[in-house]
Design a protein around this motif. Sequence first.
Motif, PDB file in Angstrom:
ATOM      1  N   GLY A  66      11.981 -32.232   2.286  1.00 50.51           N
ATOM      2  CA  GLY A  66      11.939 -32.756   3.634  1.00 50.51           C
ATOM      3  C   GLY A  66      11.118 -31.961   4.618  1.00 50.51           C
ATOM      4  O   GLY A  66      11.340 -32.083   5.805  1.00 50.51           O
ATOM      5  N   ALA A  67      10.213 -31.130   4.178  1.00 48.80           N
ATOM      6  CA  ALA A  67       9.417 -30.331   5.109  1.00 48.80           C
ATOM      7  C   ALA A  67       7.973 -30.292   4.647  1.00 48.80           C
ATOM      8  O   ALA A  67       7.676 -30.287   3.462  1.00 48.80           O
ATOM      9  CB  ALA A  67       9.968 -28.903   5.191  1.00 48.80           C
ATOM     10  N   ALA A  68       7.077 -30.281   5.624  1.00 45.42           N
ATOM     11  CA  ALA A  68       5.652 -30.191   5.331  1.00 45.42           C
ATOM     12  C   ALA A  68       5.271 -28.759   4.992  1.00 45.42           C
ATOM     13  O   ALA A  68       6.038 -27.822   5.218  1.00 45.42           O
ATOM     14  CB  ALA A  68       4.858 -30.663   6.543  1.00 45.42           C
ATOM     15  N   TYR A  69       4.093 -28.590   4.441  1.00 46.49           N
ATOM     16  CA  TYR A  69       3.553 -27.263   4.134  1.00 46.49           C
ATOM     17  C   TYR A  69       2.514 -26.886   5.166  1.00 46.49           C
ATOM     18  O   TYR A  69       1.741 -27.730   5.613  1.00 46.49           O
ATOM     19  CB  TYR A  69       2.912 -27.260   2.742  1.00 46.49           C
ATOM     20  N   LEU A  70       2.507 -25.627   5.535  1.00 47.52           N
ATOM     21  CA  LEU A  70       1.569 -25.113   6.522  1.00 47.52           C
ATOM     22  C   LEU A  70       1.037 -23.784   6.016  1.00 47.52           C
ATOM     23  O   LEU A  70       1.791 -22.963   5.502  1.00 47.52           O
ATOM     24  CB  LEU A  70       2.293 -24.926   7.851  1.00 47.52           C
ATOM     25  N   VAL A  71      -0.262 -23.589   6.142  1.00 50.92           N
ATOM     26  CA  VAL A  71      -0.868 -22.308   5.768  1.00 50.92           C
ATOM     27  C   VAL A  71      -0.973 -21.461   7.027  1.00 50.92           C
ATOM     28  O   VAL A  71      -1.723 -21.801   7.936  1.00 50.92           O
ATOM     29  CB  VAL A  71      -2.268 -22.510   5.146  1.00 50.92           C
ATOM     30  N   PRO A  72      -0.196 -20.377   7.122  1.00 51.40           N
ATOM     31  CA  PRO A  72      -0.214 -19.559   8.339  1.00 51.40           C
ATOM     32  C   PRO A  72      -1.401 -18.615   8.363  1.00 51.40           C
ATOM     33  O   PRO A  72      -2.035 -18.369   7.338  1.00 51.40           O
ATOM     34  CB  PRO A  72       1.092 -18.775   8.234  1.00 51.40           C
ATOM     35  N   ARG A  73      -1.695 -18.068   9.555  1.00 55.14           N
ATOM     36  CA  ARG A  73      -2.636 -16.951   9.648  1.00 55.14           C
ATOM     37  C   ARG A  73      -1.874 -15.716   9.196  1.00 55.14           C
ATOM     38  O   ARG A  73      -0.703 -15.544   9.505  1.00 55.14           O
ATOM     39  CB  ARG A  73      -3.128 -16.774  11.086  1.00 55.14           C
ATOM     40  N   SER A  74      -2.549 -14.854   8.464  1.00 57.43           N
ATOM     41  CA  SER A  74      -1.925 -13.621   8.000  1.00 57.43           C
ATOM     42  C   SER A  74      -2.527 -12.458   8.767  1.00 57.43           C
ATOM     43  O   SER A  74      -3.741 -12.249   8.747  1.00 57.43           O
ATOM     44  CB  SER A  74      -2.157 -13.457   6.493  1.00 57.43           C
ATOM     45  N   VAL A  75      -1.676 -11.720   9.465  1.00 56.67           N
ATOM     46  CA  VAL A  75      -2.117 -10.579  10.266  1.00 56.67           C
ATOM     47  C   VAL A  75      -1.281  -9.388   9.831  1.00 56.67           C
ATOM     48  O   VAL A  75      -0.112  -9.268  10.209  1.00 56.67           O
ATOM     49  CB  VAL A  75      -1.939 -10.857  11.774  1.00 56.67           C
ATOM     50  N   GLY A  76      -1.878  -8.517   9.008  1.00 67.18           N
ATOM     51  CA  GLY A  76      -1.106  -7.404   8.468  1.00 67.18           C
ATOM     52  C   GLY A  76       0.041  -7.958   7.638  1.00 67.18           C
ATOM     53  O   GLY A  76      -0.159  -8.823   6.809  1.00 67.18           O
ATOM     54  N   GLY A  77       1.227  -7.486   7.884  1.00 65.55           N
ATOM     55  CA  GLY A  77       2.397  -7.987   7.164  1.00 65.55           C
ATOM     56  C   GLY A  77       3.088  -9.132   7.872  1.00 65.55           C
ATOM     57  O   GLY A  77       4.251  -9.415   7.614  1.00 65.55           O
ATOM     58  N   ARG A  78       2.361  -9.781   8.787  1.00 60.17           N
ATOM     59  CA  ARG A  78       2.972 -10.859   9.555  1.00 60.17           C
ATOM     60  C   ARG A  78       2.250 -12.180   9.304  1.00 60.17           C
ATOM     61  O   ARG A  78       1.039 -12.204   9.106  1.00 60.17           O
ATOM     62  CB  ARG A  78       2.939 -10.535  11.044  1.00 60.17           C
ATOM     63  N   LEU A  79       3.023 -13.249   9.321  1.00 60.77           N
ATOM     64  CA  LEU A  79       2.474 -14.591   9.218  1.00 60.77           C
ATOM     65  C   LEU A  79       2.624 -15.250  10.582  1.00 60.77           C
ATOM     66  O   LEU A  79       3.699 -15.189  11.184  1.00 60.77           O
ATOM     67  CB  LEU A  79       3.230 -15.400   8.161  1.00 60.77           C
ATOM     68  N   VAL A  80       1.546 -15.861  11.049  1.00 61.93           N
ATOM     69  CA  VAL A  80       1.524 -16.394  12.404  1.00 61.93           C
ATOM     70  C   VAL A  80       1.158 -17.873  12.368  1.00 61.93           C
ATOM     71  O   VAL A  80       0.175 -18.266  11.730  1.00 61.93           O
ATOM     72  CB  VAL A  80       0.492 -15.635  13.275  1.00 61.93           C
ATOM     73  N   VAL A  81       1.959 -18.672  13.063  1.00 60.81           N
ATOM     74  CA  VAL A  81       1.622 -20.079  13.270  1.00 60.81           C
ATOM     75  C   VAL A  81       1.768 -20.361  14.762  1.00 60.81           C
ATOM     76  O   VAL A  81       2.624 -19.789  15.430  1.00 60.81           O
ATOM     77  CB  VAL A  81       2.513 -21.041  12.452  1.00 60.81           C
ATOM     78  N   SER A  82       0.924 -21.224  15.256  1.00 65.10           N
ATOM     79  CA  SER A  82       1.034 -21.581  16.674  1.00 65.10           C
ATOM     80  C   SER A  82       1.941 -22.792  16.795  1.00 65.10           C
ATOM     81  O   SER A  82       2.072 -23.597  15.867  1.00 65.10           O
ATOM     82  CB  SER A  82      -0.341 -21.886  17.268  1.00 65.10           C
ATOM     83  N   THR A  83       2.548 -22.910  17.957  1.00 63.75           N
ATOM     84  CA  THR A  83       3.411 -24.079  18.169  1.00 63.75           C
ATOM     85  C   THR A  83       2.569 -25.355  18.108  1.00 63.75           C
ATOM     86  O   THR A  83       3.073 -26.393  17.715  1.00 63.75           O
ATOM     87  CB  THR A  83       4.153 -23.963  19.506  1.00 63.75           C
ATOM     88  N   ALA A  84       1.284 -25.264  18.450  1.00 64.47           N
ATOM     89  CA  ALA A  84       0.416 -26.436  18.331  1.00 64.47           C
ATOM     90  C   ALA A  84       0.277 -26.848  16.864  1.00 64.47           C
ATOM     91  O   ALA A  84       0.280 -28.032  16.531  1.00 64.47           O
ATOM     92  CB  ALA A  84      -0.951 -26.148  18.939  1.00 64.47           C
ATOM     93  N   ASP A  85       0.185 -25.833  15.957  1.00 63.96           N
ATOM     94  CA  ASP A  85       0.090 -26.133  14.528  1.00 63.96           C
ATOM     95  C   ASP A  85       1.360 -26.834  14.036  1.00 63.96           C
ATOM     96  O   ASP A  85       1.320 -27.659  13.126  1.00 63.96           O
ATOM     97  CB  ASP A  85      -0.114 -24.858  13.712  1.00 63.96           C
ATOM     98  N   LEU A  86       2.486 -26.450  14.611  1.00 59.30           N
ATOM     99  CA  LEU A  86       3.759 -27.022  14.171  1.00 59.30           C
ATOM    100  C   LEU A  86       3.905 -28.475  14.624  1.00 59.30           C
ATOM    101  O   LEU A  86       4.672 -29.226  14.026  1.00 59.30           O
ATOM    102  CB  LEU A  86       4.922 -26.190  14.699  1.00 59.30           C
ATOM    103  N   ALA A  87       3.172 -28.858  15.646  1.00 62.76           N
ATOM    104  CA  ALA A  87       3.149 -30.243  16.106  1.00 62.76           C
ATOM    105  C   ALA A  87       4.561 -30.813  16.284  1.00 62.76           C
ATOM    106  O   ALA A  87       4.832 -31.957  15.921  1.00 62.76           O
ATOM    107  CB  ALA A  87       2.325 -31.106  15.135  1.00 62.76           C
TER     108      ALA A  87
END
Length: 140
Positions: free
Chosen positions: A27-48
Motif C-alpha cells: 500500500g505504499a509507493a517507492y521513492l528514491v531519496p537524496r543521500s547526504v552522508g548517513g542521512r536520507l532526505v526527501v522533500s515534502t513536495a516529493d511526497l506529494a
Amino acid sequence: MDRRGFCRTLPALAVGVGTLGTAACGGAAYLVPRSVGGRLVVSTADLAGATAVFLTHPSSDRPIFLHRAASGEWSAVHARCTHRGCQPEPVGERLVCPCHGSEFELDGALLEGPAATGLTRYPVAVDGTDVVVTVAGGGS
Ligand code: FES
C-alpha cells in the motif's frame, strides 16, 4: 520474475531522485531519496501529500518505510522482518509480513510473532521542507 521479485526490484526501477514510483506492491509507493552522508532526505513536495512511502535503503535490499501519523509525527523503520528477513507491507494500520504472518505497528513495534522483536527504527527530523532520516548509526 515472480511478484516478490518484482517488488524487490522496484526501487531500482524508480526514475530518479524524488520520483514517486508505483504503488503496485503493497500500500505504499517507492521513492528514491537524496543521500547526504548517513542521512536520507526527501522533500515534502516529493511526497506529494503521501503519508507512507518506501525509501530505497542505501545498504539493504529491503527499503525503509517512512510514515507520518495522524499526529504529524514521522517514523522510519527498516522494512526487513526480524524473523527471517522478508519485507513487511502496509495493510491498513499495520505492517504485515507475507512470509509467516508477523505484524508490526506502522512505527515498527511488534504486535504479533513469530518475530520476537520490532523492526529497526531510524531517527526522523523535519528540516524546513525536508524530511530527514538518519540511517548511518541511527538504527535501534
Ligand atoms: Fe517475517 Fe517470518 S520472515 S514472519
